[in-house]
Scaffold this active site. Structure first.
Site, mmCIF file in Angstrom:
data_model
loop_
_atom_site.group_PDB
_atom_site.id
_atom_site.type_symbol
_atom_site.label_atom_id
_atom_site.label_comp_id
_atom_site.label_asym_id
_atom_site.label_seq_id
_atom_site.Cartn_x
_atom_site.Cartn_y
_atom_site.Cartn_z
ATOM 1 N N TRP A 126 0.859 -1.184 0.000
ATOM 2 C CA TRP A 126 0.000 0.000 0.000
ATOM 3 C C TRP A 126 0.892 1.229 0.000
ATOM 4 C CZ3 TRP A 126 -1.299 -4.550 2.372
ATOM 5 C CH2 TRP A 126 -2.510 -5.112 1.929
ATOM 6 N N HIS A 132 -6.886 2.035 2.791
ATOM 7 C CA HIS A 132 -8.071 1.239 2.466
ATOM 8 C C HIS A 132 -9.076 1.419 3.600
ATOM 9 C CE1 HIS A 132 -5.555 -2.335 4.317
ATOM 10 N NE2 HIS A 132 -5.573 -1.282 5.082
ATOM 11 N N ARG A 149 -3.873 6.649 -1.715
ATOM 12 C CA ARG A 149 -2.591 5.985 -1.966
ATOM 13 C C ARG A 149 -1.689 6.899 -2.772
ATOM 14 N NH1 ARG A 149 -4.627 -0.214 -3.152
ATOM 15 N NH2 ARG A 149 -5.879 -0.267 -1.256
#
Ligand code: PHE
Length: 354
Positions: A163, A180, A206
């Site tokens: 990530w 997330h 992100r």
């Protein structure tokens, strides 16, 4: 003596004639006020005549007084009439100036509408409400603890790099923009005991280069169900129902092995392309399938981390991209359009607010 009375009568008549003539010429409220001052006011002509009565011989005063009072009464009445007429005229004029032409066509009123992402979130909340899921919302700025640690991604774990995290500077604690919606898994389980059935719509972030299918900000829908005897079959049934509610009753779903540290086993899931009915087209890049997201059975370490007994409870979790679903449903081909704030784009999704 008689001379005096005659003089007064003549003067009364002269004042009367002049006052009436001038009153006739009055055309505005201001002019009327000036007239009133000249004749009936404290220093006006009639008032002066009344004051002068005191200097008349006593036997003449009653008759002279009556005559002067009669003049005052007459002029006052005429003045009131003129004042009323002027006021009515002014009102008429004001009304005429303000008149609205009711036959003119109306100006279009631009009414705002819910953003397509908000509309899709509402639709998803409705679909999952029917399946017994409750919507919860969590913070977009998260700690590394919730975003990673409690999701079985310790700080030395290479998966933490998967990530591409936007880090918020902070001296004592690892603070990030959540990568997330999964941190809400632990937050939810900490707050409640099984059975847990929640969905979490929300923004995620992100550190990514932007292109038609990548944005640094996007919207996810997390799902989590934990209870006794939850199995992979429940996960598959839930996502199959979701696909059918979203894309039609004949849609099929596909699950393939995938890895996420917080699920075991993990899968990615796809729905057969509704545009070509799975035959292969541009939208599905000729694969017949559209990827929707990741899912799996909640990892025992995640359950342990929030104090659940993994021997007693099992659960499934999934995460999907909300923009992706809208793109699949509408054929929008550029992810960047959603946050681009181009009203011409947004207006296509406007529907009447009911
Ligand atoms: N959080 C994962 C992601 O963003 C998706 C996911 C959610 C996978 C839940 C498995 C279970 O990539």
């Amino acid at each position: 003596m008689a001379q005096e009375v005659t003089t007064l009568d003549a003067e009364l008549e002269a004042v009367r004639a002049e006052a009436l003539r001038r009153l006739d010429e009055v055309t505005s409220v201001d002019e009327a006020a000036a007239w009133e001052r000249d004749y009936l006011g404290g220093k006006g002509r009639v008032t002066q005549l009344l004051r002068g009565l005191g200097s008349l011989p006593a036997e003449q005063r009653p008759a002279a007084g009556r005559a002067t009072q009669a003049l005052k009464a007459e002029l006052t009445e005429k003045y009131d009439d003129v004042g009323a007429r002027l006021k009515a005229a002014a009102r008429q004029q004001a009304l005429a100036e303000d008149a609205i032409d009711v036959t003119l066509p109306g100006r279009p009123v631009i009414i705002g509408a819910a953003h397509p992402i908000s509309q899709m979130i509402d639709e998803l909340i409705e679909i999952f409400a029917l399946l017994g899921f409750q919507a919860v919302f969590g913070p977009e700025v998260e700690t590394g603890h919730y975003n990673f640690d409690l999701l079985n991604i310790p700080s030395d774990h290479p998966a933490r790099d998967v990530w591409d995290t936007i880090i918020v500077e902070s001296p004592n604690e690892e603070i990030v923009l959540r990568t997330h919606t999964s941190p809400m898994q632990a937050r939810t389980m900490e707050r409640m005991q099984p059975p847990v059935r929640v969905i979490v719509p929300g923004r995620s972030f992100r550190f990514e280069a932007q292109d038609a299918s990548h944005e640094w900000m996007f919207t996810q829908l997390e799902g989590l169900a934990v209870d006794e005897n939850i199995t992979m079959a429940d996960l598959k049934g839930t996502l199959r129902e979701l696909a059918r509610q979203l894309f039609g009753p004949t849609r099929r779903v596909r699950f393939r092995c995938d890895f996420f540290p917080f699920v075991e086993p993990g899968v990615d899931f796809a729905v057969d392309c509704a545009i070509c009915d799975g035959q292969g087209c541009r939208v599905c890049k000729h694969t017949g399938w559209l990827e929707m997201g990741g899912a799996g059975m909640v990892h025992p370490n995640v359950l342990k981390g929030v104090g659940y007994d993994p021997e007693k409870y099992t659960g499934f979790a999934f995460g999907l991209g909300i923009e992706r679903i809208i793109m699949m449903k509408t054929g929008v081909s550029d992810l960047r359009a959603f946050a681009g704030n181009d009203v011409r784009f947004l207006r296509q999704f406007a529907r009447p607010i009911v």
